[in-house]
Design an enzyme around this catalytic site. Sequence first.
Site, PDB file in Angstrom:
ATOM      1  N   ARG A 115       0.859  -1.182   0.000  1.00 45.68           N
ATOM      2  CA  ARG A 115       0.000   0.000   0.000  1.00 45.68           C
ATOM      3  C   ARG A 115       0.893   1.229   0.000  1.00 45.68           C
ATOM      4  O   ARG A 115       1.915   1.261   0.703  1.00 45.68           O
ATOM      5  CB  ARG A 115      -0.885   0.038   1.260  1.00 45.68           C
ATOM      6  CG  ARG A 115      -2.027  -0.931   1.257  1.00 45.68           C
ATOM      7  CD  ARG A 115      -3.098  -0.534   0.230  1.00 45.68           C
ATOM      8  NE  ARG A 115      -4.226  -1.453   0.240  1.00 45.68           N
ATOM      9  CZ  ARG A 115      -4.351  -2.532  -0.536  1.00 45.68           C
ATOM     10  NH1 ARG A 115      -3.400  -2.841  -1.403  1.00 45.68           N
ATOM     11  NH2 ARG A 115      -5.423  -3.295  -0.460  1.00 45.68           N
TER      12      ARG A 115
ATOM     13  N   GLU B  39      -3.951   7.019  -5.060  1.00 46.53           N
ATOM     14  CA  GLU B  39      -4.174   6.457  -6.404  1.00 46.53           C
ATOM     15  C   GLU B  39      -5.467   7.007  -6.995  1.00 46.53           C
ATOM     16  O   GLU B  39      -6.437   7.197  -6.258  1.00 46.53           O
ATOM     17  CB  GLU B  39      -4.245   4.923  -6.290  1.00 46.53           C
ATOM     18  CG  GLU B  39      -2.921   4.351  -5.844  1.00 46.53           C
ATOM     19  CD  GLU B  39      -2.997   2.848  -5.556  1.00 46.53           C
ATOM     20  OE1 GLU B  39      -4.037   2.231  -5.847  1.00 46.53           O
ATOM     21  OE2 GLU B  39      -2.012   2.321  -5.036  1.00 46.53           O
TER      22      GLU B  39
ATOM     23  N   HIS C  61      -1.019  -0.182  -9.943  1.00 48.60           N
ATOM     24  CA  HIS C  61      -1.618  -1.119  -8.983  1.00 48.60           C
ATOM     25  C   HIS C  61      -2.134  -2.366  -9.717  1.00 48.60           C
ATOM     26  O   HIS C  61      -3.327  -2.699  -9.661  1.00 48.60           O
ATOM     27  CB  HIS C  61      -2.745  -0.433  -8.194  1.00 48.60           C
ATOM     28  CG  HIS C  61      -3.086  -1.145  -6.917  1.00 48.60           C
ATOM     29  ND1 HIS C  61      -3.509  -0.491  -5.781  1.00 48.60           N
ATOM     30  CD2 HIS C  61      -3.085  -2.460  -6.601  1.00 48.60           C
ATOM     31  CE1 HIS C  61      -3.758  -1.367  -4.823  1.00 48.60           C
ATOM     32  NE2 HIS C  61      -3.499  -2.575  -5.303  1.00 48.60           N
TER      33      HIS C  61
END
Length: 340
Positions: free
Chosen positions: A244, A273, A291
């Site tokens: 993360r 993000e 991601h």
Amino acid sequence: MTLAQPSQTTTPGTSPAGRVLQVGPLLPSLEAELHARFDVVRLPRPAERFLAVSGPEFVAAITTARVGVDANTLAALPNLGAVIHFGVGYDATDVAGARARGILVSNTPDVLTDCVADTAVGALITVMRRLTAADRFVRRGDWARGEFPLSTKVSGKRVGILGLGRIGRAVARRLEGFGCTIAYHNRSPVTDAPYAYANSLESLAAGSDVLVVAAAGGAGTRGLVSQAVLDALGPAGFLVNVARGSVVDERALVRALEEGRLAGAALDVFADEPHVPAELLGRDDVVVLPHLASATHETRAAMGRMALDNLERFLSTGEVLTPVPHPAPASTHDTTEVVL
Ligand code: 8YV
């Protein structure tokens, strides 16, 4: 499946009757199957008016690891009995709030471990060998003008893993095949791990050529990879993050790269993000990915099946198949539970 009127309780062992709330976008094939099989409504944005009227109709919510169900949304769902995650992480959901109300929370562990570990190793090689920079070099036509600069050998390096859980171990196993020496840091040592344990993240970083972040997100790990940790990794060190963005102090990372205090970083995750710090985008010593660690056809299909199985089990029995660990890795740097 069309479900009847909402029930007030979702006691394990009974079938809760009510509708399913979809929170955030889902894989199109999963969304199609979900809507074909269950009575599902996608949460509109803005959500407040809709939830004020319809919130009590929902007994289950299905969401992704990245979107989650926050405290405000939970509060507007008085009959909710389960939050089903598509993804292994659940830091975007108010898990403590859900638990306090007896709401079950499930995730999709194991099925994505291989792909996330594959991505971590791929990203590690890419940044150390400068593969994306070399690709750009060829495309620009620079090869005709000279040789691409030398990069850094991967095999045999010292790799530190922050968070030796399912994914951290899978990364370690793969890198053993490259002759790397593995060490790790968790809140406490893992009893059956054949790797050296570092009792602080700084000491792990100081003894590593590469630091791989595989720890769960959330309050307990926020900013753990600090300026001091990056400085301990040092100007020849590399950082890889498939966990993360919140685990790394992103501003400190940008400064370290700009000031030549770190050799490079490969990042699949970011603090905000899909926004990536602009300073990173022009740098050849940084690999930026959207991601994507679990984003393969095979793994996303398996995650979708597991999420659907959890939902179906909840609606038919009031239980879930893969509840998230209890207590959640939380307040004090508990990185033993691993992410994604
Ligand atoms: C998810 C992730 O794929 O599982 C997690 O925790 O971060 C990713 O694997 C993604 O969030 C799903 O949308």
